[in-house]
Design a protein around this motif. Structure first.
Motif, short mmCIF file in Angstrom:
data_model
loop_
_atom_site.label_atom_id
_atom_site.label_comp_id
_atom_site.label_asym_id
_atom_site.label_seq_id
_atom_site.Cartn_x
_atom_site.Cartn_y
_atom_site.Cartn_z
N ILE A 218 34.94 36.56 42.79
CA ILE A 218 35.08 37.90 42.21
C ILE A 218 34.83 38.96 43.26
O ILE A 218 35.59 39.93 43.40
CB ILE A 218 34.09 38.09 41.04
N LEU A 219 33.75 38.81 44.01
CA LEU A 219 33.39 39.80 45.03
C LEU A 219 34.47 39.91 46.10
O LEU A 219 34.76 41.01 46.58
CB LEU A 219 32.05 39.43 45.66
N GLN A 220 35.08 38.80 46.46
CA GLN A 220 36.15 38.82 47.47
C GLN A 220 37.34 39.65 47.00
O GLN A 220 37.90 40.44 47.75
CB GLN A 220 36.61 37.39 47.77
N VAL A 221 37.72 39.47 45.75
CA VAL A 221 38.87 40.20 45.21
C VAL A 221 38.57 41.69 45.14
O VAL A 221 39.39 42.54 45.52
CB VAL A 221 39.26 39.66 43.83
N LEU A 222 37.38 42.04 44.67
CA LEU A 222 37.02 43.45 44.52
C LEU A 222 36.92 44.16 45.87
O LEU A 222 37.05 45.39 45.94
CB LEU A 222 35.68 43.57 43.77
N ASP A 223 36.72 43.39 46.93
CA ASP A 223 36.55 43.98 48.26
C ASP A 223 37.84 43.97 49.09
O ASP A 223 37.85 44.46 50.21
CB ASP A 223 35.45 43.21 49.01
N SER B 55 27.59 31.25 36.68
CA SER B 55 26.33 30.67 37.18
C SER B 55 26.51 30.05 38.56
O SER B 55 25.57 29.95 39.33
CB SER B 55 25.83 29.59 36.20
N SER B 56 27.74 29.66 38.90
CA SER B 56 27.97 29.07 40.22
C SER B 56 28.19 30.17 41.26
O SER B 56 28.85 31.17 41.00
CB SER B 56 29.17 28.12 40.18
N VAL B 57 27.63 29.96 42.44
CA VAL B 57 27.75 30.93 43.53
C VAL B 57 29.21 31.11 43.92
O VAL B 57 29.67 32.20 44.25
CB VAL B 57 26.92 30.46 44.75
N GLU B 58 29.98 30.02 43.87
CA GLU B 58 31.39 30.06 44.28
C GLU B 58 32.20 30.99 43.39
O GLU B 58 33.02 31.78 43.86
CB GLU B 58 31.98 28.64 44.22
N LYS B 59 31.96 30.93 42.07
CA LYS B 59 32.69 31.81 41.15
C LYS B 59 32.34 33.27 41.41
O LYS B 59 33.22 34.14 41.41
CB LYS B 59 32.35 31.44 39.70
N ALA B 60 31.07 33.56 41.61
CA ALA B 60 30.64 34.93 41.89
C ALA B 60 31.27 35.43 43.18
O ALA B 60 31.72 36.57 43.29
CB ALA B 60 29.12 34.99 41.97
N LYS B 61 31.29 34.56 44.18
CA LYS B 61 31.86 34.93 45.47
C LYS B 61 33.35 35.26 45.36
O LYS B 61 33.85 36.18 46.00
CB LYS B 61 31.67 33.76 46.44
N SER C 58 44.80 30.65 34.84
CA SER C 58 45.87 30.30 35.78
C SER C 58 47.06 31.25 35.70
O SER C 58 47.95 31.19 36.56
CB SER C 58 46.35 28.87 35.50
N GLU C 59 47.12 32.13 34.71
CA GLU C 59 48.19 33.12 34.64
C GLU C 59 48.06 34.16 35.75
O GLU C 59 49.03 34.84 36.08
CB GLU C 59 48.18 33.83 33.28
N ASN C 60 46.87 34.31 36.30
CA ASN C 60 46.66 35.28 37.38
C ASN C 60 47.33 34.80 38.67
O ASN C 60 47.34 33.61 38.97
CB ASN C 60 45.15 35.48 37.64
N ASN C 61 47.89 35.77 39.41
CA ASN C 61 48.61 35.40 40.64
C ASN C 61 47.70 35.42 41.87
O ASN C 61 48.18 35.34 42.99
CB ASN C 61 49.80 36.34 40.86
N VAL C 62 46.40 35.54 41.66
CA VAL C 62 45.42 35.46 42.75
C VAL C 62 44.52 34.27 42.48
O VAL C 62 43.87 34.19 41.44
CB VAL C 62 44.60 36.77 42.85
#
Length: 345
Positions: free
Chosen positions: A262-267, A254-260, A290-294
């Motif tokens: 995801i989009l940054q990683v996919l791009d 729901s937060s714009v920051e979280k959506a952003k 937090s297990e993710n390295n990104v």
């Protein structure tokens, strides 16, 4: 499997935690003792369940977002849930026939097959899907075709055991259709049933025999060599965002920051490579929070599996979603794809 050293839980406590997380994944509603009782544990009082939930919270499997609210799973809690899922998940072959048909159409270009895999998975599970080619060295050559085209263009098409790799390159004006036909036969005779890596590493040693077998060998030789070079360096990723809109509509984003994020990683190709690298990994792996390295995926789950052919990895297929992702369905889909590709080897 990640975090096999999680503390042992009693059978009842394990079942309550598993039920609580399963309900949270399905409903996105905070976990309460009443909900747990109503869904499965009818013979246990809400007071007893509340005590068990308090203990699970103290152990770090659950957390309260607000003092008066119910609980939600932590990364540790999801890890407990996922470890159980990965031990029990079976491939759902009836639901995934379309994926099988898309994956193994041998008449199609490899890039089209990869595109179909990512789109079909994304349509099936409604999350963004990535298929990342980890280099094409291990693919087995079936034939090499050098196709003469108009406007001084030549299509070099290398048919492999999982599909065709092709590239259109500019050709010198003096190359004829017959030159291309001759080159196709020569390269196929020499490299059929060899790997792309063998072809790349050894093509120069066959220089003399190629030269004797066809005219204008040097021009065609360079064209094929350039395509092989691009194949060897190919670590491209194919991203299907079919499920992205639906995912971003969920309360988890729901937060714009979280959506952003995801989009940054996919791009970003480098981020995708970091996320979906499966070096030294076998089978389905899951990175949670937090297990993710990104950093941008610190509140997401990444589920991925290597695609194995003849005992060697040729690609990675994976899915990005919220921590509340439907782990069982995604794991089933990826397991099915991985198993089918192994069976076709």
């Amino acid at each position: 499997m990640e975090n096999d050293n999680l503390p042992m839980l009693s059978t009842r406590r394990s079942n309550i935690l598993f039920n609580a997380i399963d309900n949270y994944i399905k409903q996105a509603s905070p976990i309460t003792s009443l909900l747990v009782q109503q869904t499965e544990f009818h013979n246990i009082s809400t007071a007893t369940i509340r005590n068990e939930l308090n203990t699970l919270e103290a152990m770090g499997y659950l957390k309260q977002l607000h003092t008066s609210s119910g609980r939600v799973p932590t990364t540790k809690g999801y890890r407990f849930f996922v470890n159980h899922i990965l031990q029990t998940t079976e491939s759902n072959t009836n639901a995934l026939k379309e994926i099988k048909n898309q994956m193994f159409s041998r008449t199609r270009n490899l890039s089209e097959i990869v595109d179909s895999i990512s789109k079909t998975i994304s349509n099936t599970i409604n999350y963004p899907t990535v298929v990342m080619m980890d280099g094409l060295d291990n693919l087995i050559v079936k034939s090499v075709q050098v196709l003469f085209m108009i406007s001084n263009q030549v299509l070099v098409l290398i048919d492999t055991n999982v599909g065709a790799i092709s590239n259109t390159v500019s050709a010198p004006q003096n190359i004829t259709r017959q030159d291309c036909d001759n080159a196709s036969q020569v390269f196929t005779d020499i490299f059929k049933e060899k790997s792309i890596n063998f072809m790349t590493q050894n093509i120069s040693t066959f220089n003399e025999s190629i030269q004797k077998s066809m005219q204008k060998y040097e021009e065609v030789f360079k064209l094929v060599l350039s395509v092989l070079s691009s194949c060897q360096n190919n670590t491209n990723s194919n991203v299907s965002n079919k499920g992205l809109i639906k995912m971003l509509e969920s309360p988890d984003f729901s937060s714009v920051e979280k959506a952003k994020n995801i989009l940054q990683v996919l791009d970003d190709k480098q981020s995708l490579h970091d996320v979906f690298d499966t070096t030294n990994e076998e089978g389905i792996t899951v990175k949670i929070g937090s297990e993710n390295n990104v950093r941008e995926l610190s509140e997401c789950a990444v589920i991925k599996a290597p695609l194995i052919l003849d005992g060697k990895k040729v690609a990675t297929v994976g899915v990005i979603g919220p921590e509340r992702i439907d782990y069982a369905t995604v794991a089933s889909v990826l397991k099915y794809i991985s198993d089918e590709l192994k069976n076709k080897s």
